[in-house]
Design a protein around this motif. Sequence first.
Motif, PDB file in Angstrom:
ATOM      1  N   ARG A 188      21.388  18.582  -9.220  1.00 23.78           N
ATOM      2  CA  ARG A 188      21.327  17.185  -8.774  1.00 23.78           C
ATOM      3  C   ARG A 188      21.635  16.245  -9.926  1.00 23.78           C
ATOM      4  N   ARG A 189      22.678  15.431  -9.733  1.00 21.77           N
ATOM      5  CA  ARG A 189      23.009  14.383 -10.675  1.00 21.77           C
ATOM      6  C   ARG A 189      23.096  13.062  -9.931  1.00 21.77           C
ATOM      7  N   LEU A 190      23.040  12.001 -10.688  1.00 21.81           N
ATOM      8  CA  LEU A 190      23.124  10.680 -10.078  1.00 21.81           C
ATOM      9  C   LEU A 190      24.501  10.448  -9.473  1.00 21.81           C
ATOM     10  N   LYS A 191      24.500   9.950  -8.242  1.00 26.21           N
ATOM     11  CA  LYS A 191      25.743   9.607  -7.567  1.00 26.21           C
ATOM     12  C   LYS A 191      26.053   8.132  -7.813  1.00 26.21           C
ATOM     13  N   PRO A 192      27.300   7.732  -7.600  1.00 28.56           N
ATOM     14  CA  PRO A 192      27.662   6.327  -7.828  1.00 28.56           C
ATOM     15  C   PRO A 192      26.728   5.373  -7.074  1.00 28.56           C
ATOM     16  N   MET A 218      14.327  13.986 -22.689  1.00 32.61           N
ATOM     17  CA  MET A 218      12.974  14.493 -22.892  1.00 32.61           C
ATOM     18  C   MET A 218      12.354  14.942 -21.571  1.00 32.61           C
ATOM     19  N   ARG A 219      11.473  15.916 -21.671  1.00 31.52           N
ATOM     20  CA  ARG A 219      10.707  16.370 -20.514  1.00 31.52           C
ATOM     21  C   ARG A 219       9.639  15.337 -20.168  1.00 31.52           C
ATOM     22  N   ARG A 220       9.150  15.445 -18.955  1.00 33.52           N
ATOM     23  CA  ARG A 220       8.122  14.527 -18.471  1.00 33.52           C
ATOM     24  C   ARG A 220       6.902  14.513 -19.399  1.00 33.52           C
ATOM     25  N   ARG A 308      16.514  14.873 -16.639  1.00 34.25           N
ATOM     26  CA  ARG A 308      16.799  15.712 -17.806  1.00 34.25           C
ATOM     27  C   ARG A 308      18.137  16.424 -17.627  1.00 34.25           C
ATOM     28  N   HIS A 309      18.419  16.869 -16.393  1.00 36.85           N
ATOM     29  CA  HIS A 309      19.740  17.437 -16.094  1.00 36.85           C
ATOM     30  C   HIS A 309      20.822  16.386 -16.333  1.00 36.85           C
ATOM     31  N   GLU A 310      20.560  15.193 -15.846  1.00 38.56           N
ATOM     32  CA  GLU A 310      21.526  14.097 -15.987  1.00 38.56           C
ATOM     33  C   GLU A 310      21.801  13.801 -17.456  1.00 38.56           C
ATOM     34  N   ARG A 340      22.019  26.027 -17.439  1.00 39.20           N
ATOM     35  CA  ARG A 340      21.405  25.722 -16.141  1.00 39.20           C
ATOM     36  C   ARG A 340      21.113  24.237 -16.005  1.00 39.20           C
ATOM     37  N   TYR A 341      20.996  23.550 -17.143  1.00 33.28           N
ATOM     38  CA  TYR A 341      20.696  22.123 -17.118  1.00 33.28           C
ATOM     39  C   TYR A 341      21.952  21.263 -17.258  1.00 33.28           C
TER      40      TYR A 341
END
Length: 357
Positions: A188-192, A218-220, A308-310, A340-341
């Motif tokens: 999952r990444r941010l979409k426009p 950074m992690r939560r 974090r993936h983003e 994976r990230y």
Amino acid sequence: MQNGCTSVMLVAGQGNPKQGAKLATIYQRANGKWTAQVRRGGRLHSNTFSTRALAEKWARGVESDIERGRITGEDEAARRTKVAEAVERYIGERIEGRSHARRDQNRLNALLTATGWGALPLPALRPAAISNYTRERTAAGCRPDTVRLDLAALSAVYQHAITEWGMDIDNPCRRVRRPSLAGTGRDRRLKPGEWERLMEAASDAFRPVLQWAVETAMRREEIARLTWEHVDMKRGTAHLPQTKNGEARTVPLSVAALDVLRGLPTYSPEDKNRSGAVFGVTPDRLTKWMAVTTVKAGVEDMRFHDLRHEATSRLFELGLFNVLEIARITGHKTLSMLSRYTHLDPATLARKLRGEP
């Protein structure tokens, strides 16, 4: 006769005794119970049962495990230690005081409750039982990474018993195939338009945290624990003395990340001895804020950890760092986990191929 008891000699396997042939001894004790002993290479494996049949079955199992290299010895201390007792001791010696202590403790206790393994002596837990557990959990719809974490936690207990307590036992978790993670990672990444909607919907307290997350990867928990004592505005770094993988790291800060810090109510340029939490929020609060904000913004299937993936993917897309440098920034210990990230945007890659900005 042995100690006034009936003795039965079982020869399991042929060969020269000097070369280590296995010899099991089964004898009945004065109290009517049956003791089985297997001696190999100077080590004695012994256990007592209510019937001769059970004693013989155990002896055959020990001989088979020795033959396959599954055990090198079951010393007296290991046979007297229940799995639950080992877990409790391990928690006191290894987990308490570390990050994720409560989560790891709960995971181990839940595992023992679900399986009943806690009542077993350490050497009695066999790989077959663990394999059955993984298959049943996976068939019931449990996520593969959750099952893998269960096995990793239990494996850590056994390894601690071997290395720290000197117990001569096998680690049964190491002989079990772990569920595959193939196809289970989130991409999952941010979409426009989603980032703008999230920032607009976020509260004044949550908005800088969102910006910080995509700028630093950074992690939560790392964000929640960050203190001003570990922020160096002059060098542009944030030090994390305690992380998920147990290793400290120092995160370089972008111009945007430094601007986030300067905009916080707790920041004052005149105060050179700033202290206390930077964001003043708990990990659970961040999760709740994210859930509320995504609903308000109309952004579906977006978790705080997805940021974090983003952020990791954006670092690759910048083209400024190599893989090892990015792993140093994000704190991923292996390149496989880093991959994976990382979910690169095909459109961005296409523009790079065409030489476009």
